[in-house]
Design a protein around this motif. Structure first.
Motif, short mmCIF file in Angstrom:
data_model
loop_
_atom_site.label_atom_id
_atom_site.label_comp_id
_atom_site.label_asym_id
_atom_site.label_seq_id
_atom_site.Cartn_x
_atom_site.Cartn_y
_atom_site.Cartn_z
N LEU A 39 0.84 -1.19 0.00
CA LEU A 39 0.00 0.00 0.00
C LEU A 39 0.88 1.25 0.00
CD1 LEU A 39 -2.96 1.01 0.26
CD2 LEU A 39 -2.58 1.07 2.72
N PHE A 40 0.66 2.10 -1.01
CA PHE A 40 1.41 3.35 -1.14
C PHE A 40 0.42 4.51 -1.09
CE2 PHE A 40 4.03 0.27 -3.34
CZ PHE A 40 5.32 0.63 -3.02
N GLU A 41 0.83 5.62 -0.51
CA GLU A 41 0.03 6.83 -0.57
C GLU A 41 0.27 7.47 -1.93
OE1 GLU A 41 -0.91 10.88 1.95
OE2 GLU A 41 0.79 9.63 2.53
N LYS A 42 -0.81 7.88 -2.60
CA LYS A 42 -0.69 8.47 -3.94
C LYS A 42 -0.28 9.94 -3.84
CE LYS A 42 -3.74 5.78 -6.89
NZ LYS A 42 -4.96 5.84 -7.68
N SER A 43 1.01 10.15 -3.72
CA SER A 43 1.56 11.50 -3.71
C SER A 43 1.91 11.88 -5.15
CB SER A 43 2.82 11.53 -2.85
OG SER A 43 3.82 10.70 -3.44
N ASP A 44 2.33 13.12 -5.34
CA ASP A 44 2.77 13.54 -6.67
C ASP A 44 3.97 12.71 -7.12
OD1 ASP A 44 0.79 15.47 -6.90
OD2 ASP A 44 2.05 17.08 -6.13
N THR A 45 4.83 12.36 -6.20
CA THR A 45 6.01 11.54 -6.51
C THR A 45 5.59 10.17 -7.02
OG1 THR A 45 7.26 12.69 -4.80
CG2 THR A 45 8.16 10.60 -5.58
N VAL A 46 4.60 9.58 -6.37
CA VAL A 46 4.11 8.26 -6.79
C VAL A 46 3.43 8.37 -8.16
CG1 VAL A 46 2.44 6.44 -6.28
CG2 VAL A 46 3.90 7.33 -4.46
N ARG A 47 2.64 9.40 -8.37
CA ARG A 47 1.97 9.57 -9.67
C ARG A 47 2.99 9.72 -10.80
NH1 ARG A 47 -1.39 12.56 -6.20
NH2 ARG A 47 -3.47 11.66 -6.04
N THR A 48 4.02 10.50 -10.57
CA THR A 48 5.08 10.68 -11.58
C THR A 48 5.78 9.35 -11.86
OG1 THR A 48 5.41 12.97 -10.91
CG2 THR A 48 7.20 11.93 -12.14
N ALA A 49 6.09 8.61 -10.81
CA ALA A 49 6.75 7.31 -10.97
C ALA A 49 5.84 6.33 -11.72
CB ALA A 49 7.13 6.74 -9.60
N LEU A 50 4.54 6.36 -11.46
CA LEU A 50 3.61 5.48 -12.18
C LEU A 50 3.56 5.82 -13.66
CD1 LEU A 50 0.66 5.19 -9.64
CD2 LEU A 50 2.36 3.45 -10.23
N ASP A 51 3.63 7.11 -13.98
CA ASP A 51 3.69 7.52 -15.39
C ASP A 51 4.95 6.96 -16.05
OD1 ASP A 51 1.29 8.90 -15.17
OD2 ASP A 51 2.25 10.87 -14.93
N GLU A 52 6.07 7.06 -15.35
CA GLU A 52 7.33 6.53 -15.87
C GLU A 52 7.25 5.01 -16.03
OE1 GLU A 52 10.79 7.68 -13.60
OE2 GLU A 52 9.98 9.70 -13.33
N TYR A 53 6.63 4.34 -15.07
CA TYR A 53 6.49 2.87 -15.11
C TYR A 53 5.64 2.47 -16.32
CZ TYR A 53 5.42 -1.90 -13.71
OH TYR A 53 5.29 -3.26 -13.68
N SER A 54 4.57 3.22 -16.56
CA SER A 54 3.70 2.91 -17.70
C SER A 54 4.46 3.00 -19.01
CB SER A 54 2.51 3.88 -17.74
OG SER A 54 1.68 3.67 -16.64
N VAL A 55 5.30 4.01 -19.14
CA VAL A 55 6.08 4.18 -20.38
C VAL A 55 7.13 3.08 -20.50
CG1 VAL A 55 7.76 5.69 -21.52
CG2 VAL A 55 5.71 6.67 -20.49
N SER A 56 7.79 2.75 -19.40
CA SER A 56 8.87 1.77 -19.46
C SER A 56 8.37 0.34 -19.60
CB SER A 56 9.76 1.87 -18.21
OG SER A 56 9.07 1.43 -17.07
N SER A 57 7.13 0.07 -19.24
CA SER A 57 6.62 -1.31 -19.30
C SER A 57 5.91 -1.61 -20.63
CB SER A 57 5.69 -1.58 -18.12
OG SER A 57 4.55 -0.75 -18.19
N LYS A 58 5.91 -0.66 -21.55
CA LYS A 58 5.27 -0.90 -22.86
C LYS A 58 6.18 -1.64 -23.80
CE LYS A 58 2.03 2.86 -22.76
NZ LYS A 58 1.54 4.05 -23.37
#
Length: 58
Positions: A39-58
């Motif tokens: 469980l992670f708190e959805k901070s701006d840092t987490v949102r940015t990292a999730l965007d990066e993860y989405s790009v890198s996992s394609k």
């Protein structure tokens, strides 16, 4: 706040977030599947990292 937390069921995503220095709040087990989640708190840092993860996992 709705969706203030990220329930991460993916070990790959978990390791990606941890490599970014993002700490989880707690770890648990899904009662129905027996799978582990973090469980992670959805901070701006987490949102940015999730965007990066989405790009890198394609």
């Amino acid at each position: 706040m709705i969706n203030a937390y990220l329930y991460c069921y993916s070990p790959a995503m978990y390791h990606f977030l941890r490599a970014k220095g993002i700490r989880y709040i707690c770890v648990g087990v899904n009662e129905k599947t027996g799978g582990r989640f973090w469980l992670f708190e959805k901070s701006d840092t987490v949102r940015t990292a999730l965007d990066e993860y989405s790009v890198s996992s394609k």
